[in-house]
Write a protein that holds these residues in place. Structure first.
Motif, mmCIF file in Angstrom:
data_model
loop_
_atom_site.group_PDB
_atom_site.id
_atom_site.type_symbol
_atom_site.label_atom_id
_atom_site.label_comp_id
_atom_site.label_asym_id
_atom_site.label_seq_id
_atom_site.Cartn_x
_atom_site.Cartn_y
_atom_site.Cartn_z
ATOM 1 N N ILE A 111 90.982 -21.568 32.442
ATOM 2 C CA ILE A 111 90.762 -20.124 32.278
ATOM 3 C C ILE A 111 90.523 -19.448 33.632
ATOM 4 C CG2 ILE A 111 89.035 -18.443 31.519
ATOM 5 C CD1 ILE A 111 90.908 -18.982 29.329
ATOM 6 N N SER A 112 89.680 -20.047 34.466
ATOM 7 C CA SER A 112 89.371 -19.451 35.762
ATOM 8 C C SER A 112 90.622 -19.320 36.617
ATOM 9 C CB SER A 112 88.313 -20.275 36.494
ATOM 10 O OG SER A 112 88.028 -19.729 37.766
ATOM 11 N N TRP A 113 91.431 -20.376 36.663
ATOM 12 C CA TRP A 113 92.671 -20.335 37.450
ATOM 13 C C TRP A 113 93.627 -19.283 36.910
ATOM 14 C CZ3 TRP A 113 97.690 -21.701 35.789
ATOM 15 C CH2 TRP A 113 98.655 -21.742 36.804
ATOM 16 N N ILE A 114 93.745 -19.177 35.594
ATOM 17 C CA ILE A 114 94.647 -18.198 34.983
ATOM 18 C C ILE A 114 94.220 -16.776 35.342
ATOM 19 C CG2 ILE A 114 95.454 -17.223 32.798
ATOM 20 C CD1 ILE A 114 95.207 -20.086 31.620
ATOM 21 N N THR A 115 92.930 -16.464 35.162
ATOM 22 C CA THR A 115 92.471 -15.093 35.401
ATOM 23 C C THR A 115 92.517 -14.729 36.889
ATOM 24 O OG1 THR A 115 90.170 -15.883 35.432
ATOM 25 C CG2 THR A 115 91.016 -15.021 33.348
ATOM 26 N N GLN A 116 92.247 -15.691 37.759
ATOM 27 C CA GLN A 116 92.307 -15.423 39.196
ATOM 28 C C GLN A 116 93.723 -15.060 39.645
ATOM 29 O OE1 GLN A 116 90.701 -18.895 41.065
ATOM 30 N NE2 GLN A 116 88.572 -18.325 40.694
ATOM 31 N N ASN A 117 94.727 -15.611 38.962
ATOM 32 C CA ASN A 117 96.116 -15.384 39.359
ATOM 33 C C ASN A 117 96.803 -14.279 38.568
ATOM 34 O OD1 ASN A 117 97.161 -17.556 41.433
ATOM 35 N ND2 ASN A 117 95.759 -18.644 40.060
ATOM 36 N N THR A 118 96.061 -13.594 37.706
ATOM 37 C CA THR A 118 96.664 -12.524 36.890
ATOM 38 C C THR A 118 95.819 -11.252 36.932
ATOM 39 O OG1 THR A 118 95.556 -13.372 34.896
ATOM 40 C CG2 THR A 118 97.790 -14.169 35.327
ATOM 41 N N ARG A 119 95.128 -11.022 38.035
ATOM 42 C CA ARG A 119 94.189 -9.899 38.119
ATOM 43 C C ARG A 119 94.878 -8.542 38.034
ATOM 44 N NH1 ARG A 119 90.158 -11.884 43.014
ATOM 45 N NH2 ARG A 119 89.122 -13.565 41.854
ATOM 46 N N ASP A 120 96.141 -8.471 38.425
ATOM 47 C CA ASP A 120 96.831 -7.186 38.428
ATOM 48 C C ASP A 120 97.535 -6.897 37.107
ATOM 49 O OD1 ASP A 120 98.686 -9.209 38.691
ATOM 50 O OD2 ASP A 120 100.034 -8.023 39.953
ATOM 51 N N ALA A 121 97.305 -7.737 36.096
ATOM 52 C CA ALA A 121 98.041 -7.608 34.838
ATOM 53 C C ALA A 121 97.260 -6.835 33.784
ATOM 54 C CB ALA A 121 98.401 -8.999 34.311
ATOM 55 N N CYS A 122 97.974 -6.425 32.769
ATOM 56 C CA CYS A 122 97.395 -5.713 31.625
ATOM 57 C C CYS A 122 97.114 -6.710 30.507
ATOM 58 C CB CYS A 122 98.376 -4.642 31.172
ATOM 59 S SG CYS A 122 98.098 -4.040 29.505
ATOM 60 N N TYR A 123 95.850 -6.952 30.237
ATOM 61 C CA TYR A 123 95.445 -7.822 29.124
ATOM 62 C C TYR A 123 95.049 -6.964 27.928
ATOM 63 C CZ TYR A 123 95.317 -12.366 31.506
ATOM 64 O OH TYR A 123 95.658 -13.525 32.135
ATOM 65 N N CYS A 124 95.455 -7.389 26.758
ATOM 66 C CA CYS A 124 95.071 -6.683 25.529
ATOM 67 C C CYS A 124 93.750 -7.227 25.004
ATOM 68 C CB CYS A 124 96.159 -6.853 24.470
ATOM 69 S SG CYS A 124 97.753 -6.128 24.937
ATOM 70 N N VAL A 125 93.130 -6.476 24.101
ATOM 71 C CA VAL A 125 91.823 -6.825 23.557
ATOM 72 C C VAL A 125 91.938 -7.809 22.412
ATOM 73 C CG1 VAL A 125 89.741 -5.909 22.471
ATOM 74 C CG2 VAL A 125 90.912 -4.578 24.223
ATOM 75 N N LYS A 126 91.044 -8.784 22.382
ATOM 76 C CA LYS A 126 90.929 -9.686 21.239
ATOM 77 C C LYS A 126 89.931 -9.078 20.246
ATOM 78 C CE LYS A 126 90.365 -14.047 22.139
ATOM 79 N NZ LYS A 126 89.735 -15.318 22.499
ATOM 80 N N THR A 127 90.371 -8.861 19.009
ATOM 81 C CA THR A 127 89.491 -8.217 18.021
ATOM 82 C C THR A 127 89.250 -9.129 16.830
ATOM 83 O OG1 THR A 127 91.427 -7.188 17.000
ATOM 84 C CG2 THR A 127 90.234 -5.907 18.651
#
Length: 306
Positions: A290-306
């Motif tokens: 998770i840490s590696w994924i989020t560090q490399n996708t900081r400029d992206a648009c993530y949707c909300v988990k509901t």
């Protein structure tokens, strides 16, 4: 880990300010980016929402665009492998499928359902960057995970939208995972001593139980590939329906609310040959990365988990 990074992870998992609530299920997902959106909350869309309330039946075909995050990456030589859309700019797949290739070698198709017939909803996109996990080991397939960064952000709609990432610190043991893939098999003609690859037009899905690490060690076709970041699915004592060609495919979990989470990426060290001994299917766990994924996708648009 910096405070900014932790805030970013919280935004991905649905901690957001009032006034930036997620859209209702009747709304189409819309990608809204920008500096204030990055600071104050996630994009105004929902992740992990399938296109029907699905009841899983073993090996059944998917309904049209049931999993709108399912994608297919095309390689030279009419080869392909699966990938999964996680935000407006990135897909996740296995490292072993992309190692040795350059971005110009790859084309990704999103919004795809029936690959035998043209579909106006599908889009062919170019890849800007291949990000292989720095600790990927070709020898034992540890950290067998890679990000594909699109050249341009994709706009979400009903047939193209992302899956949610796994819930942090959750192992999902004893739950049922859903896997899906455009299947392919090799048909051999013993008379002419030739073989032909037969590809399915539509993807199939299957539910398999999620097993513990010790069960993975004991039941894998080769325990040398059961690294610490691996999980497995299957029925102990049965033959695995997951094949080597399914590498890069998604292992998902459906919550009680009907929201799908990406919990793993299938390995290429899975054997589905009935001539082999019974085994389970290995996957690289998302939560270990998770840490590696989020560090490399900081400029992206993530949707909300509901």
């Amino acid at each position: 880990m910096s405070i900014t990074h932790w805030v970013y992870i919280l935004l991905i998992y649905g901690v957001h300010v009032s006034g930036n609530d997620s859209v209702s299920s009747a709304d189409q997902p819309v990608s809204e980016r920008g500096f204030l959106g990055f600071l104050l909350g996630p994009c105004r869309c929902r992740c992990g929402i399938p296109n029907r309330e699905a009841r899983l039946v073993g090996g059944e075909y998917l309904r049209g665009h049931e999993f709108p995050w399912a994608s297919l990456v095309q390689l030279p030589g009419n080869l392909s492998f699966p990938a999964t859309l996680i935000n407006d700019k990135h897909l996740l797949t296995s490292a072993n499928t992309v190692i040795g290739y350059t971005p110009s070698d790859l084309k990704v198709t999103v919004g795809l359902f029936d690959r035998c017939f043209a579909d106006v909803s599908s889009m062919n996109l170019s890849i800007n960057r291949i990000i292989i996990h720095p600790d990927f080991s070709p020898g034992n397939r540890a950290h067998d995970i890679a990000l594909l960064e699109l050249s341009n952000p994709v706009r979400f709609e009903r047939r193209i939208s992302p899956i949610c990432l796994a819930t942090p610190n959750t192992r999902y043991l004893g739950q049922v995972a859903t896997v899906y893939s455009w299947t392919q098999a090799i048909s051999k003609n013993e008379t002419t001593d030739t073989s032909q690859t037969i590809k399915s037009c539509r993807p199939r899905k299957l539910g398999l139980p999620i097993l513990g690490y010790e069960e993975c060690l004991n039941a894998a076709s080769n325990s040398n590939y059961v690294s610490i970041d691996k999980g497995c699915i299957g029925v102990i004592g049965s033959f695995s329906p997951i094949c080597e060609v399914d590498s890069g495919g998604a292992v998902t979990f459906r919550s009680r609310q009907g929201v799908y989470e990406l919990i793993g990426i299938l390995s290429d060290k899975n054997v589905c040959d009935s001539a082999a001994r019974p085994s389970v299917a290995l996957y690289t766990t998302i939560n270990d990365h998770i840490s590696w994924i989020t560090q490399n996708t900081r400029d992206a648009c993530y949707c909300v988990k509901t």
